[in-house]
Each structure stands twice: as C-alpha cells, then as structure tokens.
Motif scaffolding. Structure first.
Motif, PDB file in Angstrom:
ATOM      1  N   ALA A  34       0.726   4.241  -2.939  1.00  0.00           N
ATOM      2  CA  ALA A  34       0.489   5.640  -2.657  1.00  0.00           C
ATOM      3  C   ALA A  34       1.817   6.463  -3.299  1.00  0.00           C
ATOM      4  O   ALA A  34       1.344   7.393  -4.091  1.00  0.00           O
ATOM      5  CB  ALA A  34       0.761   5.977  -1.237  1.00  0.00           C
ATOM      6  N   ARG A  35       2.849   6.020  -3.517  1.00  0.00           N
ATOM      7  CA  ARG A  35       3.981   6.720  -3.994  1.00  0.00           C
ATOM      8  C   ARG A  35       3.676   6.520  -5.438  1.00  0.00           C
ATOM      9  O   ARG A  35       3.786   7.529  -6.079  1.00  0.00           O
ATOM     10  CB  ARG A  35       5.179   5.876  -3.780  1.00  0.00           C
ATOM     11  N   SER A  80      -1.731  10.115  -0.884  1.00  0.00           N
ATOM     12  CA  SER A  80      -1.475   9.713   0.594  1.00  0.00           C
ATOM     13  C   SER A  80      -1.794   8.212   0.778  1.00  0.00           C
ATOM     14  O   SER A  80      -2.442   7.547   0.178  1.00  0.00           O
ATOM     15  CB  SER A  80      -2.002  10.497   1.740  1.00  0.00           C
ATOM     16  N   GLU A  81      -0.867   7.500   1.918  1.00  0.00           N
ATOM     17  CA  GLU A  81      -0.951   6.419   2.264  1.00  0.00           C
ATOM     18  C   GLU A  81      -2.670   6.128   2.615  1.00  0.00           C
ATOM     19  O   GLU A  81      -3.347   5.230   2.421  1.00  0.00           O
ATOM     20  CB  GLU A  81      -0.077   5.690   3.116  1.00  0.00           C
ATOM     21  N   LYS A 114       0.669  -1.228   0.085  1.00  0.00           N
ATOM     22  CA  LYS A 114      -0.071  -0.101  -0.024  1.00  0.00           C
ATOM     23  C   LYS A 114       1.035   1.309  -0.036  1.00  0.00           C
ATOM     24  O   LYS A 114       0.567   2.130  -0.571  1.00  0.00           O
ATOM     25  CB  LYS A 114      -1.036  -0.051   1.401  1.00  0.00           C
ATOM     26  N   ARG A 115       1.801   1.351   0.572  1.00  0.00           N
ATOM     27  CA  ARG A 115       2.886   2.235   0.641  1.00  0.00           C
ATOM     28  C   ARG A 115       3.376   2.762  -0.621  1.00  0.00           C
ATOM     29  O   ARG A 115       3.719   3.960  -1.229  1.00  0.00           O
ATOM     30  CB  ARG A 115       3.871   2.225   1.831  1.00  0.00           C
ATOM     31  N   GLU A 116       3.829   1.565  -1.297  1.00  0.00           N
ATOM     32  CA  GLU A 116       4.330   1.709  -2.705  1.00  0.00           C
ATOM     33  C   GLU A 116       2.848   2.276  -3.693  1.00  0.00           C
ATOM     34  O   GLU A 116       3.422   3.130  -4.659  1.00  0.00           O
ATOM     35  CB  GLU A 116       4.938   0.650  -3.239  1.00  0.00           C
TER      36      GLU A 116
END
Length: 73
Positions: A55-56, A61-62, A51-53
């Motif tokens: 968002a990037r 945003s996450e 999920k963090r990736e």
C-alpha cells in the motif's frame, strides 16, 4: 431554515445534464486508481512484500490492497 450563501447560487443537480455529457464523452467520472495497480500489487505480493508495504509503495490504502487482491483471486 437559513441557507448558506453559496447554496443559493448553485443550481440543483440535473441528471439529464450528466447523461448528455456522458454521451458527448465529456464526463467520464473518476478513474479507479487502485484497480490500475493490480498487476503491480500482485507482483509485490508474489515477491513476499507485506500488504502494508504494498500500500505504501503504490500510494493506495491498505484496504484497497486487500480489495484488489481479493478481486484477482
């Protein structure tokens, strides 16, 4: 109470103006950016992307990723 110099020049907010502008199609508000990327987020999640990736990669945003994914479920 002393006002900031710019506050004296600004007229008070007028809800009637917003209603008229919306009726004319001139004021549409801010577009929901994360909601438009829901399909991309779901595809990345299905591919196993964290999920963090996600968002990037999507530029959101996450927290928006979590919100979009929970809305899809």
């Amino acid at each position: 109470m002393m006002l900031h110099p710019t506050q004296e020049l600004e007229p008070p907010a007028n809800p009637e103006r917003f209603t008229l502008a919306k009726a004319d199609g001139k004021y549409k508000g801010r577009k929901p950016t994360a909601q438009f990327k829901q399909a991309e987020a779901l595809a990345l999640l299905a591919a196993g992307t964290p999920k963090r990736e996600i968002a990037r990669k999507l530029g959101i945003s996450e927290r928006s990723v979590y919100r979009v994914l929970s809305a899809a479920a």
